[in-house]
Design a protein around this motif. Structure first.
Motif, PDB file in Angstrom:
ATOM      1  N   ASN A 286       0.393  -0.846   0.057  1.00 35.31           N
ATOM      2  CA  ASN A 286       0.164   0.007   0.084  1.00 35.31           C
ATOM      3  C   ASN A 286       0.669   0.865  -0.212  1.00 35.31           C
ATOM      4  OD1 ASN A 286       0.824   0.052   2.252  1.00 35.31           O
ATOM      5  ND2 ASN A 286      -0.597  -0.737   3.429  1.00 35.31           N
ATOM      6  N   ASP A 287       0.350   2.399   0.070  1.00 36.92           N
ATOM      7  CA  ASP A 287       0.855   3.448   0.172  1.00 36.92           C
ATOM      8  C   ASP A 287       2.328   4.286   1.443  1.00 36.92           C
ATOM      9  OD1 ASP A 287      -1.136   4.479  -1.303  1.00 36.92           O
ATOM     10  OD2 ASP A 287      -1.605   6.144  -0.336  1.00 36.92           O
ATOM     11  N   VAL A 288       2.046   2.743   2.203  1.00 36.16           N
ATOM     12  CA  VAL A 288       2.939   2.887   3.192  1.00 36.16           C
ATOM     13  C   VAL A 288       4.141   2.344   2.251  1.00 36.16           C
ATOM     14  CG1 VAL A 288       4.271   2.146   5.332  1.00 36.16           C
ATOM     15  CG2 VAL A 288       1.940   2.771   5.075  1.00 36.16           C
ATOM     16  N   HIS A 291       6.470   4.633   0.558  1.00 32.07           N
ATOM     17  CA  HIS A 291       6.591   5.168   0.701  1.00 32.07           C
ATOM     18  C   HIS A 291       7.824   4.806   1.397  1.00 32.07           C
ATOM     19  CE1 HIS A 291       7.334   9.017   3.330  1.00 32.07           C
ATOM     20  NE2 HIS A 291       7.892   8.307   4.114  1.00 32.07           N
ATOM     21  N   LEU A 292       7.649   3.849   1.988  1.00 33.95           N
ATOM     22  CA  LEU A 292       9.728   3.417   2.515  1.00 33.95           C
ATOM     23  C   LEU A 292      10.471   2.370   1.488  1.00 33.95           C
ATOM     24  CD1 LEU A 292       8.255   0.910   5.585  1.00 33.95           C
ATOM     25  CD2 LEU A 292       9.250   3.224   6.005  1.00 33.95           C
ATOM     26  N   ASP A 335      15.462   7.751  10.556  1.00 35.91           N
ATOM     27  CA  ASP A 335      15.865   8.574   9.311  1.00 35.91           C
ATOM     28  C   ASP A 335      14.359   8.545   8.460  1.00 35.91           C
ATOM     29  OD1 ASP A 335      17.599   7.346   8.340  1.00 35.91           O
ATOM     30  OD2 ASP A 335      17.965   8.928   6.612  1.00 35.91           O
ATOM     31  N   ILE A 336      14.422   7.456   7.881  1.00 38.79           N
ATOM     32  CA  ILE A 336      13.002   6.959   6.467  1.00 38.79           C
ATOM     33  C   ILE A 336      11.624   6.879   7.634  1.00 38.79           C
ATOM     34  CG2 ILE A 336      12.320   5.383   4.980  1.00 38.79           C
ATOM     35  CD1 ILE A 336      15.508   6.728   4.651  1.00 38.79           C
ATOM     36  N   LEU A 337      11.352   7.177   8.820  1.00 40.30           N
ATOM     37  CA  LEU A 337      10.433   7.428   9.028  1.00 40.30           C
ATOM     38  C   LEU A 337      10.022   8.776   9.353  1.00 40.30           C
ATOM     39  CD1 LEU A 337      10.460   4.096  11.924  1.00 40.30           C
ATOM     40  CD2 LEU A 337      10.040   4.584   9.952  1.00 40.30           C
ATOM     41  N   ASP A 338      10.771   9.440   8.958  1.00 39.68           N
ATOM     42  CA  ASP A 338      10.611  11.519   9.707  1.00 39.68           C
ATOM     43  C   ASP A 338       8.985  11.593   9.776  1.00 39.68           C
ATOM     44  OD1 ASP A 338      13.031  10.699  10.576  1.00 39.68           O
ATOM     45  OD2 ASP A 338      14.093  12.154   9.254  1.00 39.68           O
TER      46      ASP A 338
END
Ligand code: GDP
Ligand code: IMO
Ligand code: MG
Length: 429
Positions: A286-288, A291-292, A335-338
């Motif tokens: 999905n979008d998450v 994004h990751l 940092d990727i979860l910022d």
């Protein structure tokens, strides 16, 4: 004790290379114990007076080589494709790294040949829809040859006639199994005559070497390759690699007893990725996940494939901690979860109303579990320029503390960017 071990705690690409590079500043020997050039360890280091950030990609050679004071050792448990060994060495030398006299290979290491790589591809075709998604570096076929006691090892290169006879027999065996494929057997035998001479100065009895180094008080760092969930025994079999990627592989792949291992550090990405086929319970299609994948630039270092992405999975991590017994963890790519407003963490696999006790062996069962998550608030502020743990936002510290408490293992290192300088050190009890 003089041996420190760095191991991947999930499905690979956690950022092992970066920690190995940092620790190698205080290390004499950096050793690989398992896998081959299926690994891809990327490190970004400042080079020259201008401190230009320069990327190095290691596959078969130990990442510690970036440090000029560090000797690289390829242990007996590694499978070595010689043309790739020299290509990688040449590329490093071209990037300005002088590896002369500081790169050694065990005479017991198994050899990977081009025919293993061809067979790797043919096996994948045979598997069709249930293919493993290997790197096609010949890893499975080479380890199969080792286990069936027909493989060729580095020392065999130096008795050319016996080498040639065994080599022909091996190739014939593959023709019988897979039908005739294009392969210049005699040309290869000649090529290996030259490669053997080029390799000669690198070849050592690695057992004698490493024990002498330990005896002399030298500091040894073992660089794990691949990762726990790709382990032949403990991973998501058969969607695994063909070696022991866990702590046991350190002992068998280098010939060192467990009592010489001082510290074991597990490297864990702040979310989860996987490249290739096989189950991935916390995958986010999905979008998450997108994004990751995009923010994390999740493309394989070895094959360039897009990595599958999902939330951090603490069921996987508990399994990982039990098997490898990490003294501490390096949480990477935090940092990727910022930008995320909410962050989820998988904490339980439920089946028929009950939580499973561990990570299941049976993939049929695994496919039926419901994954339970806890949701934590994000920090929504950039952390990549921060230089101390104390400076991290509170929600970020809470995310770290949740993982530490759940796993009962301290997080000692926190990665906030790809560069050598982007690593925060947290004091552990
Ligand atoms: P390895 O196989 O475990 O050594 O990991 P890879 O090198 O395959 O993949 C990790 C990728 O993430 C590399 O491109 C690293 O440069 C990068 N990386 C490592 N640590 C961090 C981090 O803390 N933050 C960010 N943004 N990138 C990181
Ligand atoms: P590093 O050291 C991620 C995966 C492959 C495939 C499976 C079997 O960079 O973390 P193989 O070629 O070993 O027979 O492939 O294992 N795989 C890795 N995935 N990182 C790695 O290494 C991997 N090494 C093997 O994608 O799914
Ligand atoms: Mg990698």
């Amino acid at each position: 004790m003089s041996v420190t071990v760095v191991l991947g705690a999930q499905w690979g690409d956690e950022g092992k290379g970066k920690l190995v590079d940092i620790l190698s500043a205080d290390i004499d020997v950096c050793a690989r114990c398992a896998g081959g050039n299926n690994a891809g360890h990327t490190i970004v280091v400042p080079i020259g007076p201008e401190k230009v950030p320069t990327t190095f990609a290691f596959h078969l050679l130990p990442s510690g080589l970036v440090n000029p004071g560090c000797t690289g050792l390829i242990g007996n448990g590694v499978v070595v494709h010689l043309p790739s060994f020299f290509d990688e060495l040449d590329a490093l030398e071209k990037q300005g790294l002088d590896c002369n006299g500081r790169l050694f290979v065990s005479d017991r290491a198994q050899l990977v040949f081009d025919f293993h790589q061809i067979v790797d591809g043919l096996k994948e075709v045979e598997l069709g829809g249930s293919s493993i998604g290997t790197t096609k570096k010949g890893i499975g076929p080479a380890y199969s040859g080792k286990a069936s006691r027909s493989g060729l090892r580095v020392h065999h290169l130096f008795d050319h006639d016996t080498f040639a006879t065994k080599f022909r027999k091996l190739v014939d065996g593959r023709f019988k199994r897979y039908g005739h494929f294009e392969y210049d057997t005699e040309g290869e035998i000649e090529r290996y005559k030259k490669l053997a001479e080029r390799l000669r100065p690198h070849v050592i009895d690695s057992v004698a070497y490493i024990h002498k180094a330990i005896g002399n008080g030298q500091r040894i760092l073992v660089e794990g390759a691949n990762a726990l969930m790709l382990d032949l025994d403990f991973g998501t079999y058969p969607f695994v690699t063909s070696s022991s990627t866990t702590i046991g592989g350190v002992c068998t792949g280098l010939g060192i007893p467990p009592k010489l291992i001082g510290t074991t550090i597990g490297v864990v990405k702040a979310y989860t990725t996987r490249v290739g086929g096989g189950p991935f319970p916390s995958e986010q299609l999905n979008d998450v996940g997108v994004h990751l994948q995009e923010v994390g630039r999740e493309f394989g270092t070895t094959t360039g494939r897009r990595r599958r992405c999902g939330w951090l999975d603490l069921v996987v991590m508990k399994h990982s901690c039990l098997i490898n017994g990490y003294d501490s963890l390096n949480l990477t790519k935090l940092d990727i979860l910022d930008d995320l407003a909410e962050i989820k963490i998988a904490t339980k696999y439920m089946y028929e109303g009950k939580a499973l006790e561990g990570f299941p062996a049976d993939l049929e069962l695994l496919a039926k579990v419901d994954v339970e998550y806890v949701t934590m608030p994000g920090w929504q502020t950039p952390i990549s320029k921060l230089t101390s743990y104390d400076a991290l936002p509170d929600n970020c510290k809470k995310y770290i503390a949740f993982i530490e408490n759940f796993l009962n293992t301290p997080i000692e290192w926190i990665g906030v960017g790809p560069g050598r300088e982007s690593m925060l050190h947290k004091k552990t009890p």
